[in-house]
Design a protein around this motif. Structure first.
Motif, PDB file in Angstrom:
ATOM      1  N   PRO A 154       0.784  -1.132  -0.031  1.00  0.00           N
ATOM      2  CA  PRO A 154       0.063  -0.130  -0.043  1.00  0.00           C
ATOM      3  C   PRO A 154       0.814   1.284  -0.201  1.00  0.00           C
ATOM      4  O   PRO A 154       2.014   1.248   0.539  1.00  0.00           O
ATOM      5  N   THR A 155       0.180   2.256  -0.466  1.00  0.00           N
ATOM      6  CA  THR A 155       0.992   3.538  -0.588  1.00  0.00           C
ATOM      7  C   THR A 155       0.927   4.192   0.921  1.00  0.00           C
ATOM      8  O   THR A 155       1.943   5.278   1.085  1.00  0.00           O
ATOM      9  N   HIS A 156       0.150   4.028   1.747  1.00  0.00           N
ATOM     10  CA  HIS A 156       0.243   4.631   3.106  1.00  0.00           C
ATOM     11  C   HIS A 156       1.489   4.070   3.904  1.00  0.00           C
ATOM     12  O   HIS A 156       1.632   2.824   3.650  1.00  0.00           O
ATOM     13  N   PRO A 157       1.881   4.761   4.962  1.00  0.00           N
ATOM     14  CA  PRO A 157       2.825   4.026   5.892  1.00  0.00           C
ATOM     15  C   PRO A 157       2.558   2.767   6.774  1.00  0.00           C
ATOM     16  O   PRO A 157       1.076   2.725   6.910  1.00  0.00           O
ATOM     17  N   VAL A 158       3.620   2.081   6.960  1.00  0.00           N
ATOM     18  CA  VAL A 158       3.042   1.073   8.069  1.00  0.00           C
ATOM     19  C   VAL A 158       2.674   1.617   9.448  1.00  0.00           C
ATOM     20  O   VAL A 158       3.272   2.753   9.927  1.00  0.00           O
ATOM     21  N   PRO A 159       1.765   1.014   9.980  1.00  0.00           N
ATOM     22  CA  PRO A 159       1.366   1.618  11.410  1.00  0.00           C
ATOM     23  C   PRO A 159       2.241   1.658  12.132  1.00  0.00           C
ATOM     24  O   PRO A 159       3.106   0.601  12.447  1.00  0.00           O
ATOM     25  N   ALA A 160       2.158   2.604  13.121  1.00  0.00           N
ATOM     26  CA  ALA A 160       3.202   2.874  14.119  1.00  0.00           C
ATOM     27  C   ALA A 160       2.651   2.169  15.590  1.00  0.00           C
ATOM     28  O   ALA A 160       1.899   2.807  16.389  1.00  0.00           O
ATOM     29  N   VAL A 161       2.892   0.691  15.453  1.00  0.00           N
ATOM     30  CA  VAL A 161       2.391  -0.090  16.703  1.00  0.00           C
ATOM     31  C   VAL A 161       3.627  -0.961  17.520  1.00  0.00           C
ATOM     32  O   VAL A 161       4.421  -1.339  16.658  1.00  0.00           O
ATOM     33  N   ASP A 162       3.727  -0.633  18.609  1.00  0.00           N
ATOM     34  CA  ASP A 162       4.856  -1.312  19.424  1.00  0.00           C
ATOM     35  C   ASP A 162       4.388  -2.718  19.410  1.00  0.00           C
ATOM     36  O   ASP A 162       5.162  -3.543  19.295  1.00  0.00           O
ATOM     37  N   LEU A 163       3.240  -2.875  20.138  1.00  0.00           N
ATOM     38  CA  LEU A 163       2.736  -4.379  20.038  1.00  0.00           C
ATOM     39  C   LEU A 163       1.236  -4.474  20.235  1.00  0.00           C
ATOM     40  O   LEU A 163       0.796  -3.517  21.197  1.00  0.00           O
ATOM     41  N   ALA A 164       0.724  -5.357  19.667  1.00  0.00           N
ATOM     42  CA  ALA A 164      -0.764  -5.147  19.568  1.00  0.00           C
ATOM     43  C   ALA A 164      -1.067  -6.459  20.683  1.00  0.00           C
ATOM     44  O   ALA A 164      -0.738  -7.605  20.227  1.00  0.00           O
ATOM     45  N   PRO A 165      -2.114  -6.329  21.746  1.00  0.00           N
ATOM     46  CA  PRO A 165      -2.403  -7.281  22.690  1.00  0.00           C
ATOM     47  C   PRO A 165      -3.034  -8.276  21.963  1.00  0.00           C
ATOM     48  O   PRO A 165      -4.040  -8.077  21.190  1.00  0.00           O
ATOM     49  N   PRO A 166      -2.643  -9.819  22.204  1.00  0.00           N
ATOM     50  CA  PRO A 166      -3.566 -10.563  21.438  1.00  0.00           C
ATOM     51  C   PRO A 166      -4.955 -10.927  22.261  1.00  0.00           C
ATOM     52  O   PRO A 166      -4.926 -10.800  23.509  1.00  0.00           O
ATOM     53  N   PRO A 167      -5.823 -11.485  21.528  1.00  0.00           N
ATOM     54  CA  PRO A 167      -7.178 -11.844  22.469  1.00  0.00           C
ATOM     55  C   PRO A 167      -7.057 -12.902  23.259  1.00  0.00           C
ATOM     56  O   PRO A 167      -6.359 -13.846  23.176  1.00  0.00           O
ATOM     57  N   ARG A 168      -8.009 -12.611  24.487  1.00  0.00           N
ATOM     58  CA  ARG A 168      -7.880 -13.904  25.422  1.00  0.00           C
ATOM     59  C   ARG A 168      -8.758 -15.006  25.062  1.00  0.00           C
ATOM     60  O   ARG A 168      -9.934 -14.531  24.440  1.00  0.00           O
ATOM     61  N   ALA A 169      -8.417 -15.916  25.442  1.00  0.00           N
ATOM     62  CA  ALA A 169      -9.548 -17.136  25.303  1.00  0.00           C
ATOM     63  C   ALA A 169      -9.493 -18.139  26.521  1.00  0.00           C
ATOM     64  O   ALA A 169      -8.319 -18.232  26.963  1.00  0.00           O
TER      65      ALA A 169
END
Length: 296
Positions: A154-169
């Motif tokens: 994609p032409t837009h930049p990579v999201p600035a994310v340090d760490l996305a929390p995984p969902p709990r199960a």
């Protein structure tokens, strides 16, 4: 391009949406067994929501990247390395040109998702790049030596994310009883008793071990004409042990469906592995420990 060096037990190309709206033509939806995990991986690398990624069962995947790519791994936490160095999950990661990405066996969960910025650009079939292992639609199951094309980023930049929390199960699946709950002498047994996932498990669904869900006397020995089933259907064969349908389920079935897992919980169901325990609860019941909403 990704050159596949190893696939583990099974690796397939999947997208989130699959092929909805074609059941009248005999075409199932398919798509990722854990849609929310693949959707998260795509968001982390900035892909469009319909981009295809890899669904990797029980790890063991390895791939070589001739050009520099941005990837994300979500779902079952398989230990990952890039040229021997540990790589994080649930965040964007750069794989340098010529590097190898390898996955070990996840300690929990079943399916790990690999998204690459630009998506896996195999040709769509009936509007989807998902592999339906039962119907044989979409790309073939990934094999060692395959070269998987990667689309333009994609032409837009990579999201600035340090760490996305995984969902709990927690192994609890919410269900709506029916449409054939009345075929059973004690349908509430499904809710009261814990069930164990057996090793009879694939993208179609998984069988559970536990007490027998016996037929009501009025339906003993009665055959049910085939009728439509959906993802999350809990079907009970003559053994009395239920089967939960997942992404590549058939579109019709001849055994009674005692309950249906709510759609939002079928993603968690796609991460269950043999030996794990499952409990069902009515969808209308509050979560354990939840405070009642008393209004304002």
């Amino acid at each position: 391009m990704i050159t596949v060096l190893a696939t583990g037990p099974q690796t397939t190309v999947q997208d989130v949406r699959g092929r909805p709206g074609r059941a009248d033509l005999g075409v199932g939806v398919s798509g990722a067994a854990d849609r929310r995990a693949l959707a998260l991986a795509n968001r982390l690398v900035g892909n469009h929501g319909d981009a295809a990624g890899l669904e990797i069962t029980l790890g063991g995947f390895a791939g070589s990247f001739p050009t520099t790519c941005v990837v994300a791994l979500t779902g079952a936490p398989a230990p990952a390395t890039i040229d021997g160095r540990a790589a994080d999950l649930h965040r964007p990661v750069v794989v340098p040109a010529g590097a190898e990405l390898r996955l070990g066996t996840p300690p929990t969960g079943l399916r790990t998702y690999l998204a690459v910025r630009g998506g896996i650009a195999v040709a769509p079939v009936l509007g989807s790049r998902a592999t339906d292992v039962v119907a044989g639609l979409g790309p073939a199951v990934v094999a060692e030596g395959d070269e998987l094309p990667v689309g333009s980023p994609p032409t837009h930049p990579v999201p600035a994310v340090d760490l996305a929390p995984p969902p709990r199960a927690d192994g609890t699946l919410r269900v709506v009883l029916g449409p054939r709950a009345d075929w059973f002498a004690d349908p509430g047994l499904l809710l009261r008793h814990p069930w164990t996932v057996t090793d009879d498990l694939n993208r179609v669904g998984f069988r559970l071990d536990g007490p027998e869900l016996a037929r009501a006397e009025a339906f003993a020995g009665v055959e049910l004409p085939s009728e439509g089933v959906i993802r999350g259907s809990v079907q009970v064969p003559p053994s009395g042990r239920p089967t939960v349908f997942l992404a590549d389920h058939p579109i019709t079935g001849g055994y009674p469906v005692i309950a249906v897992v709510v759609d939002a919980d079928t993603d968690a169901a796609g991460q269950l592995r043999p030996g794990e325990q499952v409990r069902f609860r009515r969808a209308a019941e509050p979560l354990p420990g939840a405070r009642p909403n008393r209004g304002t």
